[in-house]
Design a protein around this motif. Structure first.
Motif, mmCIF file in Angstrom:
data_model
loop_
_atom_site.group_PDB
_atom_site.id
_atom_site.type_symbol
_atom_site.label_atom_id
_atom_site.label_comp_id
_atom_site.label_asym_id
_atom_site.label_seq_id
_atom_site.Cartn_x
_atom_site.Cartn_y
_atom_site.Cartn_z
ATOM 1 N N ARG A 67 0.807 -1.226 0.000
ATOM 2 C CA ARG A 67 0.000 0.000 0.000
ATOM 3 C C ARG A 67 0.835 1.269 0.000
ATOM 4 N NH1 ARG A 67 -3.105 -1.646 5.268
ATOM 5 N NH2 ARG A 67 -1.045 -2.566 5.600
ATOM 6 N N ASP A 68 2.130 1.152 0.335
ATOM 7 C CA ASP A 68 3.003 2.323 0.317
ATOM 8 C C ASP A 68 3.767 2.432 -0.994
ATOM 9 O OD1 ASP A 68 4.718 0.200 0.587
ATOM 10 O OD2 ASP A 68 5.855 1.034 2.265
ATOM 11 N N GLY A 69 3.394 1.596 -1.971
ATOM 12 C CA GLY A 69 4.037 1.642 -3.277
ATOM 13 C C GLY A 69 5.260 0.764 -3.403
ATOM 14 N N THR A 70 5.652 0.049 -2.350
ATOM 15 C CA THR A 70 6.805 -0.854 -2.410
ATOM 16 C C THR A 70 6.393 -2.163 -3.074
ATOM 17 O OG1 THR A 70 7.610 0.072 -0.322
ATOM 18 C CG2 THR A 70 8.588 -2.008 -1.064
ATOM 19 N N PRO A 71 7.108 -2.617 -4.089
ATOM 20 C CA PRO A 71 6.799 -3.935 -4.646
ATOM 21 C C PRO A 71 7.042 -5.019 -3.601
ATOM 22 C CG PRO A 71 8.284 -2.681 -6.086
ATOM 23 C CD PRO A 71 8.232 -1.960 -4.784
ATOM 24 N N ASN A 72 6.338 -6.132 -3.733
ATOM 25 C CA ASN A 72 6.627 -7.240 -2.818
ATOM 26 C C ASN A 72 8.046 -7.738 -3.054
ATOM 27 O OD1 ASN A 72 5.803 -8.510 -5.358
ATOM 28 N ND2 ASN A 72 5.730 -10.436 -4.230
ATOM 29 N N GLY A 73 8.641 -8.326 -2.027
ATOM 30 C CA GLY A 73 10.024 -8.777 -2.142
ATOM 31 C C GLY A 73 10.544 -9.255 -0.802
ATOM 32 N N TYR A 74 11.846 -9.107 -0.568
ATOM 33 C CA TYR A 74 12.467 -9.612 0.655
ATOM 34 C C TYR A 74 13.723 -8.800 0.940
ATOM 35 C CZ TYR A 74 15.119 -12.071 -2.983
ATOM 36 O OH TYR A 74 15.860 -12.364 -4.114
ATOM 37 N N ALA A 75 14.189 -8.891 2.185
ATOM 38 C CA ALA A 75 15.379 -8.152 2.605
ATOM 39 C C ALA A 75 16.561 -9.097 2.760
ATOM 40 C CB ALA A 75 15.122 -7.414 3.914
ATOM 41 N N ILE A 76 17.745 -8.563 2.545
ATOM 42 C CA ILE A 76 18.990 -9.254 2.856
ATOM 43 C C ILE A 76 19.808 -8.325 3.744
ATOM 44 C CG2 ILE A 76 21.108 -10.284 1.961
ATOM 45 C CD1 ILE A 76 19.673 -10.884 -0.620
ATOM 46 N N LEU A 77 20.163 -8.824 4.927
ATOM 47 C CA LEU A 77 20.983 -8.046 5.856
ATOM 48 C C LEU A 77 22.414 -8.533 5.768
ATOM 49 C CD1 LEU A 77 18.037 -8.762 7.616
ATOM 50 C CD2 LEU A 77 18.963 -6.706 8.678
ATOM 51 N N HIS A 78 23.341 -7.595 5.791
ATOM 52 C CA HIS A 78 24.767 -7.904 5.693
ATOM 53 C C HIS A 78 25.442 -7.486 6.997
ATOM 54 C CE1 HIS A 78 23.926 -8.316 1.395
ATOM 55 N NE2 HIS A 78 23.373 -7.112 1.442
ATOM 56 N N PHE A 79 26.131 -8.419 7.632
ATOM 57 C CA PHE A 79 26.756 -8.167 8.929
ATOM 58 C C PHE A 79 28.266 -8.274 8.831
ATOM 59 C CE2 PHE A 79 22.546 -9.976 9.830
ATOM 60 C CZ PHE A 79 22.021 -8.984 10.639
ATOM 61 N N LYS A 80 28.938 -7.357 9.507
ATOM 62 C CA LYS A 80 30.389 -7.392 9.650
ATOM 63 C C LYS A 80 30.695 -6.976 11.079
ATOM 64 C CE LYS A 80 34.747 -5.883 7.582
ATOM 65 N NZ LYS A 80 35.385 -5.070 6.509
ATOM 66 N N GLY A 81 31.037 -7.948 11.912
ATOM 67 C CA GLY A 81 31.181 -7.663 13.331
ATOM 68 C C GLY A 81 29.848 -7.224 13.892
ATOM 69 N N ASN A 82 29.829 -6.058 14.569
ATOM 70 C CA ASN A 82 28.568 -5.559 15.110
ATOM 71 C C ASN A 82 27.951 -4.456 14.248
ATOM 72 O OD1 ASN A 82 30.116 -3.311 15.656
ATOM 73 N ND2 ASN A 82 30.144 -3.595 17.887
ATOM 74 N N GLN A 83 28.388 -4.360 13.005
ATOM 75 C CA GLN A 83 27.838 -3.381 12.065
ATOM 76 C C GLN A 83 26.993 -4.099 11.011
ATOM 77 O OE1 GLN A 83 28.454 0.073 12.662
ATOM 78 N NE2 GLN A 83 29.173 -0.955 14.528
ATOM 79 N N TYR A 84 26.089 -3.346 10.396
ATOM 80 C CA TYR A 84 25.207 -3.976 9.411
ATOM 81 C C TYR A 84 24.775 -2.975 8.334
ATOM 82 C CZ TYR A 84 21.423 -1.543 11.866
ATOM 83 O OH TYR A 84 20.617 -0.572 12.431
ATOM 84 N N THR A 85 24.438 -3.525 7.191
ATOM 85 C CA THR A 85 23.732 -2.807 6.131
ATOM 86 C C THR A 85 22.611 -3.726 5.662
ATOM 87 O OG1 THR A 85 25.190 -3.662 4.389
ATOM 88 C CG2 THR A 85 25.779 -1.542 5.388
ATOM 89 N N TYR A 86 21.788 -3.245 4.743
ATOM 90 C CA TYR A 86 20.682 -4.074 4.274
ATOM 91 C C TYR A 86 20.299 -3.659 2.855
ATOM 92 C CZ TYR A 86 18.636 0.090 6.422
ATOM 93 O OH TYR A 86 18.387 1.380 6.813
ATOM 94 N N ASP A 87 19.739 -4.615 2.144
ATOM 95 C CA ASP A 87 19.214 -4.396 0.798
ATOM 96 C C ASP A 87 17.805 -4.960 0.730
ATOM 97 O OD1 ASP A 87 21.556 -3.280 -0.641
ATOM 98 O OD2 ASP A 87 22.451 -5.227 -0.195
ATOM 99 N N TYR A 88 17.011 -4.399 -0.176
ATOM 100 C CA TYR A 88 15.681 -4.926 -0.439
ATOM 101 C C TYR A 88 15.620 -5.384 -1.884
ATOM 102 C CZ TYR A 88 10.626 -5.424 -0.657
ATOM 103 O OH TYR A 88 9.365 -5.932 -0.811
#
Length: 578
Positions: free
Chosen positions: A424-445
């Motif tokens: 409903r917010d215009g985001t296509p359906n999909g999934y997330a991938i989180l990337h961890f390095k030690g105690n830091q993180y990034t993410y992609d959709y």
């Protein structure tokens, strides 16, 4: 949701100062004005024992289940060298591994042994330590637990729960084998597959799993609740699809995964327990400690109807006891179904429970929480003012992950015969991938059935009159996984970069598509998309209309909160001068 003034006892139950010391062993302090630390005899178990008045977040009915007669479970966590699941002669125990009964958390001794109290409704489980892994069943579901329920679940539940387990074994042992040794890894997060039929399960397989299984980096994954849509018989069908991901897969309990005929909180997850194990658990990969939480209170403890977001006293005690063993520099990732923030349509999470939850992290500032449930995608940052997050200079990031089912598998069919199902917010359906390095993180959709680098949509007029008012040349950019601190810029025909303005509004393309259906005299038979809701990741700008008539190139440049840059482009046309 705040505590009603006329029912304060539902939320805060104080222990008297003179209370028996055993009470404090049984109910570790969640909030305290002063605490002392006590080690339970023979258990090496951290518990908080208040010596001052305590305020504990709990519901008295939920407390009753802990008052059952207790027994003692013993066992060994061992290196299963031949991987047969049996503690064989010659195999050795593993020291300093955390084992729990869902409340107390103990470390194994030098020989790998442990001892824990149990009732007639206890799930014992090992907390997968760094560098090790628990066994998997034929569906790649982690087998890290033992259910002790001698009489089994209530037999008249619509969907079967746990069969009677009989007497407690003499030894409850947990096998481990060597696992990931490094501190850098990636991890899937799936929101709400929520199939209501086998057809929906097939959509999930074709639209999500067939794409996601080709991703090489993630070492494991989690489904953040609403594994199914009320029909718990579909657990088997969804597991037959998830196994194709070919990696360990954890599951969080959601409000559509419950036994709807449950009479109590304890009964609501009986079928989930039979299939997946404990609804609250933990495991470690690298320097990241993951905590899975059932945060669906059912029945609603305020209205006795439906459900409410929150935690039980036992869960909060488990987290407190677990964190006492976790070094402060580790990243703690909590995984739940219902977001910690209140959703746009009203109070959805119990405020005192959120505050109690946050206070448990007073010694751990490296945190991230994940949820799904809303069928939108959002990033919410709690500071000291909101929810009493204890770290003033380190806000808590709550990532509400977009759903794999989008808008519940609705909308027009694509060329494959699968619903387009944007959220409903215009985001296509999909999934997330989180990337961890030690105690830091990034993410992609990742967008389902879309290019790997698709991160935004750009809405611009097809054509505008020459030199018209700005209101006829609006630009809208939906950066699907964006947070308010992203920087979004655009330029036209290679000119100067202009900064777009972040604005909570509806996605215009989604709104156009949805409202256009209302104008059809003979709409298609597919379920319509829901009406649009405000999106937290829209940026807007004004396009110039006084350029030379013809095709104009719009370039968009987005810098996310991690400094990563994404680019996209589209065009619009200025009509000839009158």
């Amino acid at each position: 949701m705040k505590a009603p003034a006329d029912r304060p006892g539902l939320f805060f139950t104080p222990f008297p100062v003179e209370a028996d010391r055993h009470q404090f062993d049984t109910y570790p302090a969640l909030h305290s004005l002063g605490t002392d630390t006590k080690v339970m005899p023979n258990h090496d178990c951290y518990c908080s024992m208040n010596i001052y008045p305590i305020l504990t977040i709990l519901l008295l009915p939920l407390m009753a289940a802990t008052l059952l007669a207790q027994d003692e479970a013993t066992g060994v966590v061992f290196h299963d060298t031949n991987q047969n699941g049996i503690f064989d002669t010659g195999e050795t125990g593993i020291a300093d591994v955390l084992v729990t009964n869902g409340r107390e958390v103990v470390k194994t001794r030098k020989d790998g042994s442990y001892q824990l109290p149990v009732t007639d409704d206890t799930i014992l489980f090992v907390i997968q330590p760094k560098g090790w892994k628990v066994p998997l069943n034929e569906f790649n579901l982690p087998r890290f637990h033992y259910i002790h329920k001698p009489k089994g679940s209530r037999p008249d539940l619509k969907y079967p729960g746990v069969a009677p387990t009989g007497p407690l074994p003499d030894s409850v042992n947990f096998p481990l084998t060597p696992g990931i040794q490094g501190n850098t890894f990636s991890f899937f997060a799936f929101g709400d597959p929520q199939p209501y039929s086998q057809r929906d399960v097939d959509y999930f397989r074709q639209d999500i799993v067939e794409q996601a299984r080709t991703e090489l980096e993630p070492v494991a994954g989690v489904t953040l609740g609403d594994i199914v849509g009320d029909d718990l018989n579909l657990f088997d069908a969804i597991n037959e699809v998830i196994v194709q991901m070919n990696r360990p897969w954890w599951h969080v309990y959601g409000n559509h995964d419950m036994n709807m005929d449950a009479r109590t909180q304890e009964e609501a997850d009986e079928t989930f327990e039979r299939v997946y194990g404990p609804a609250t658990y933990a495991f470690q990969i690298g320097d990241v400690v993951f905590i899975g939480l059932d945060n669906v209170l059912f029945p609603n403890p305020i209205s006795d109807k439906f459900y409410l977001g929150g935690f039980t006293e036992k869960q909060l005690a488990f987290i407190e006891n677990l964190l006492a063993h976790i070094p402060e520099d580790k990243l703690i990732v909590t995984m739940m179904h219902i977001p910690l923030y209140d959703e746009g349509w009203g109070d959805s999470f119990w405020d005192p429970h959120r505050e109690a939850f946050f206070q448990l992290f007073k010694n751990h500032k490296h945190t991230l929480s994940l949820s799904a449930h809303t069928h939108t995608q959002n990033h919410h940052f709690f500071d000291h003012e909101e929810g009493h997050w204890p770290h003033i200079n380190a806000p808590h990031h709550h990532y509400n992950v977009g759903t794999t089912s989008g808008s519940w598998w609705r909308g027009p069919l694509d060329e494959r015969g699968i619903p387009t199902t944007p959220m409903r917010d215009g985001t296509p359906n999909g999934y997330a991938i989180l990337h961890f390095k030690g105690n830091q993180y990034t993410y992609d959709y990742r967008v389902a059935h879309g290019p790997r680098d698709e991160v935004m949509s750009i809405y611009a007029p097809t054509a505008v009159p020459y030199n018209t008012e700005w209101s006829y040349a609006l630009l809208s950019i939906n950066f699907y996984n964006g947070s308010a601190d992203a920087k979004v810029e655009f330029r036209v025909n290679g000119g100067n970069w202009w900064q777009a303005r972040h604005k909570e509004t509806v996605d215009p393309q989604y709104a156009y598509n949805r409202f256009a259906r209302d104008q059809l005299s003979n709409p298609p038979p597919q379920k319509s998309l829901p009406y649009p809701e405000l999106s937290s990741h829209i940026w807007t700008g004004r396009l110039p209309t006084d350029l030379e008539p013809g095709i104009q190139l719009i370039e968009v440049r987005v810098t996310d909160r991690f400094g990563r840059v994404f680019e996209d482009a589209t065009t619009y046309r200025i009509l000839p001068k009158p």
